[in-house]
Design a protein around this motif. Sequence first.
Motif, PDB file in Angstrom:
ATOM      1  N   ASP A  63      -8.778  -1.350 -16.681  1.00  0.00           N
ATOM      2  CA  ASP A  63      -9.721  -2.033 -16.030  1.00  0.00           C
ATOM      3  C   ASP A  63      -9.271  -2.527 -14.580  1.00  0.00           C
ATOM      4  O   ASP A  63      -8.530  -3.077 -14.425  1.00  0.00           O
ATOM      5  CB  ASP A  63     -10.142  -3.340 -16.920  1.00  0.00           C
ATOM      6  N   PRO A  64     -10.272  -1.874 -13.666  1.00  0.00           N
ATOM      7  CA  PRO A  64      -9.930  -2.277 -12.227  1.00  0.00           C
ATOM      8  C   PRO A  64      -9.732  -3.931 -11.921  1.00  0.00           C
ATOM      9  O   PRO A  64      -9.066  -4.366 -10.944  1.00  0.00           O
ATOM     10  CB  PRO A  64     -10.898  -1.699 -11.389  1.00  0.00           C
ATOM     11  N   LYS A  65     -10.489  -4.697 -12.411  1.00  0.00           N
ATOM     12  CA  LYS A  65     -10.545  -6.084 -12.435  1.00  0.00           C
ATOM     13  C   LYS A  65      -9.181  -6.749 -13.137  1.00  0.00           C
ATOM     14  O   LYS A  65      -8.714  -7.693 -12.693  1.00  0.00           O
ATOM     15  CB  LYS A  65     -11.635  -6.845 -13.129  1.00  0.00           C
ATOM     16  N   ARG A  66      -8.777  -6.130 -14.202  1.00  0.00           N
ATOM     17  CA  ARG A  66      -7.515  -6.456 -14.825  1.00  0.00           C
ATOM     18  C   ARG A  66      -6.556  -5.413 -15.325  1.00  0.00           C
ATOM     19  O   ARG A  66      -6.487  -4.835 -16.460  1.00  0.00           O
ATOM     20  CB  ARG A  66      -7.859  -7.508 -16.226  1.00  0.00           C
ATOM     21  N   PRO A  67      -6.057  -4.785 -14.355  1.00  0.00           N
ATOM     22  CA  PRO A  67      -5.464  -3.265 -14.779  1.00  0.00           C
ATOM     23  C   PRO A  67      -4.095  -3.905 -15.198  1.00  0.00           C
ATOM     24  O   PRO A  67      -3.557  -4.914 -15.378  1.00  0.00           O
ATOM     25  CB  PRO A  67      -5.240  -2.793 -13.153  1.00  0.00           C
ATOM     26  N   GLU A  68      -3.511  -2.728 -16.155  1.00  0.00           N
ATOM     27  CA  GLU A  68      -2.376  -2.901 -16.821  1.00  0.00           C
ATOM     28  C   GLU A  68      -1.451  -2.321 -15.835  1.00  0.00           C
ATOM     29  O   GLU A  68      -0.026  -2.872 -16.410  1.00  0.00           O
ATOM     30  CB  GLU A  68      -2.324  -1.904 -18.231  1.00  0.00           C
ATOM     31  N   LEU A  69      -1.597  -1.575 -15.243  1.00  0.00           N
ATOM     32  CA  LEU A  69      -0.420  -1.216 -14.180  1.00  0.00           C
ATOM     33  C   LEU A  69      -0.992  -0.747 -12.774  1.00  0.00           C
ATOM     34  O   LEU A  69      -2.125   0.076 -12.738  1.00  0.00           O
ATOM     35  CB  LEU A  69       0.504   0.064 -14.632  1.00  0.00           C
ATOM     36  N   ALA A  70      -0.443  -1.047 -11.565  1.00  0.00           N
ATOM     37  CA  ALA A  70      -0.683  -0.530 -10.425  1.00  0.00           C
ATOM     38  C   ALA A  70       0.192   0.368  -9.912  1.00  0.00           C
ATOM     39  O   ALA A  70       1.616  -0.024  -9.772  1.00  0.00           O
ATOM     40  CB  ALA A  70      -1.156  -1.652  -9.430  1.00  0.00           C
ATOM     41  N   ILE A  71      -0.065   1.436  -9.244  1.00  0.00           N
ATOM     42  CA  ILE A  71       0.824   2.253  -8.587  1.00  0.00           C
ATOM     43  C   ILE A  71       0.758   2.495  -7.278  1.00  0.00           C
ATOM     44  O   ILE A  71      -0.266   2.898  -6.968  1.00  0.00           O
ATOM     45  CB  ILE A  71       0.874   3.666  -9.426  1.00  0.00           C
ATOM     46  N   ILE A  72       1.733   2.231  -6.187  1.00  0.00           N
ATOM     47  CA  ILE A  72       1.546   2.477  -4.852  1.00  0.00           C
ATOM     48  C   ILE A  72       2.239   3.601  -4.441  1.00  0.00           C
ATOM     49  O   ILE A  72       3.422   4.050  -5.218  1.00  0.00           O
ATOM     50  CB  ILE A  72       2.279   1.238  -4.096  1.00  0.00           C
ATOM     51  N   VAL A  73       1.477   4.644  -4.154  1.00  0.00           N
ATOM     52  CA  VAL A  73       2.203   5.920  -3.526  1.00  0.00           C
ATOM     53  C   VAL A  73       2.071   5.893  -2.251  1.00  0.00           C
ATOM     54  O   VAL A  73       1.239   5.832  -1.137  1.00  0.00           O
ATOM     55  CB  VAL A  73       1.006   7.018  -4.214  1.00  0.00           C
ATOM     56  N   GLU A  74       3.518   6.606  -1.732  1.00  0.00           N
ATOM     57  CA  GLU A  74       3.756   6.350  -0.344  1.00  0.00           C
ATOM     58  C   GLU A  74       4.393   7.754   0.131  1.00  0.00           C
ATOM     59  O   GLU A  74       5.066   8.192  -0.851  1.00  0.00           O
ATOM     60  CB  GLU A  74       4.917   5.669   0.155  1.00  0.00           C
ATOM     61  N   ASN A  75       3.865   8.362   1.137  1.00  0.00           N
ATOM     62  CA  ASN A  75       4.394   9.881   1.287  1.00  0.00           C
ATOM     63  C   ASN A  75       5.004   9.624   2.517  1.00  0.00           C
ATOM     64  O   ASN A  75       4.790   9.289   3.597  1.00  0.00           O
ATOM     65  CB  ASN A  75       3.165  10.740   1.693  1.00  0.00           C
ATOM     66  N   GLN A  76       6.674   9.522   2.490  1.00  0.00           N
ATOM     67  CA  GLN A  76       7.495   9.183   3.469  1.00  0.00           C
ATOM     68  C   GLN A  76       8.150  10.480   3.926  1.00  0.00           C
ATOM     69  O   GLN A  76       8.990  10.917   3.101  1.00  0.00           O
ATOM     70  CB  GLN A  76       8.706   8.320   2.807  1.00  0.00           C
ATOM     71  N   LEU A  77       7.664  10.816   5.118  1.00  0.00           N
ATOM     72  CA  LEU A  77       8.235  12.069   5.695  1.00  0.00           C
ATOM     73  C   LEU A  77       9.749  12.015   6.424  1.00  0.00           C
ATOM     74  O   LEU A  77      10.505  12.918   6.325  1.00  0.00           O
ATOM     75  CB  LEU A  77       7.456  12.432   6.981  1.00  0.00           C
ATOM     76  N   ARG A  78      10.166  10.796   6.477  1.00  0.00           N
ATOM     77  CA  ARG A  78      11.484  10.551   7.397  1.00  0.00           C
ATOM     78  C   ARG A  78      12.110   9.069   7.119  1.00  0.00           C
ATOM     79  O   ARG A  78      11.145   8.299   6.828  1.00  0.00           O
ATOM     80  CB  ARG A  78      11.568  10.894   8.728  1.00  0.00           C
ATOM     81  N   PRO A  79      13.321   8.880   7.045  1.00  0.00           N
ATOM     82  CA  PRO A  79      13.635   7.387   6.656  1.00  0.00           C
ATOM     83  C   PRO A  79      12.944   6.441   7.959  1.00  0.00           C
ATOM     84  O   PRO A  79      12.660   7.103   9.139  1.00  0.00           O
ATOM     85  CB  PRO A  79      15.248   7.538   7.260  1.00  0.00           C
ATOM     86  N   ASP A  80      12.734   5.235   7.518  1.00  0.00           N
ATOM     87  CA  ASP A  80      12.054   4.255   8.203  1.00  0.00           C
ATOM     88  C   ASP A  80      12.579   2.837   7.838  1.00  0.00           C
ATOM     89  O   ASP A  80      12.054   2.292   6.864  1.00  0.00           O
ATOM     90  CB  ASP A  80      10.532   4.297   8.329  1.00  0.00           C
ATOM     91  N   ARG A  81      13.409   2.442   8.705  1.00  0.00           N
ATOM     92  CA  ARG A  81      14.090   0.766   8.342  1.00  0.00           C
ATOM     93  C   ARG A  81      12.965  -0.123   7.880  1.00  0.00           C
ATOM     94  O   ARG A  81      12.979  -0.889   7.183  1.00  0.00           O
ATOM     95  CB  ARG A  81      14.930   0.407   9.167  1.00  0.00           C
TER      96      ARG A  81
END
Length: 297
Positions: A63-81
């Motif tokens: 449920d978008p209002k009460r989700p069981e898990l949230a996944i953040i997706v990042e496309n990281q092309l190179r190291p970035d401190r």
Amino acid sequence: MPSANHELPIALFRDQPALAPEILQAVSGIKPPEYEHISLGSECFNDDNPTEYRADSTVLLGDPKRPELAIIVENQLRPDRRKRFSWPVYLSTLRARRECPVTLLALCPNETTSAWCREPIEMGHEGWVLRPWVLNLAEAPAVIDVDKARALPELAILGTPAHADGPHRKAVLTAFAEALEVTDRDRGERYHDYVRSQLSEAARHCLEEIMQADVYEWQSDFARKHIAEGEARGRAEGEAKGKAEGEAELLLIVLEGHGFTVDDELRRRITACTDLQQIQIWARRVGTARTLDEIFA
């Protein structure tokens, strides 16, 4: 402006949120919770501070209002401190906003960046350590089953560049073609252009053979357009080859007419040449040349 190499992999997750738990399980071994609904969340994690924190994509399971898990997706092309500091902000802000567990999935183009992303981020509080889950895109899962490709096209798209030159090339590219078959025209064009830009010449040739084969009756407008373009290229290449062969035969006749002796090696060189302009250059030299070296130097 973000590059296509950054934007297209993220677009796969935005177009098909179910790709996120599939990849998360592949890289972590942790089975995500069962869910009836899956949706995209906001990528913006601003607070009262004017600094903007924005992730590439956020997927909510349940449920978008009460989700069981949230996944953040990042496309990281190179190291970035800076990501050592902004990634924890993404997770803590989203966790507070959605009141649910959160996790971070980083996509990387190579092992160097993948190794950097896997390094734990020490938060300073004992036991509080962020260890991102990482997918090296060069090791993305291979999809060779056409039913799976049609069920989750974006998974096939994601893995095709990594496996198009592997032992299962034909199966991988067939699954890719099947994935395009069930996507709409706009997305199909974007997916095709991205993957094709990553393929070797041999893999592109194999893909064209698959699309041209009579074994499959492609139905989509995109596939038919691709086939028509391939047939047009084939006709043009055939006409150019035929013209070059004719010019080569004519060059042999002209050489003999000017008293030159053409041995087998030179004959093979001339008849094997498909560059019409080069054959014409040789022919123009015949009238003034005294030796074959002057013509074929």
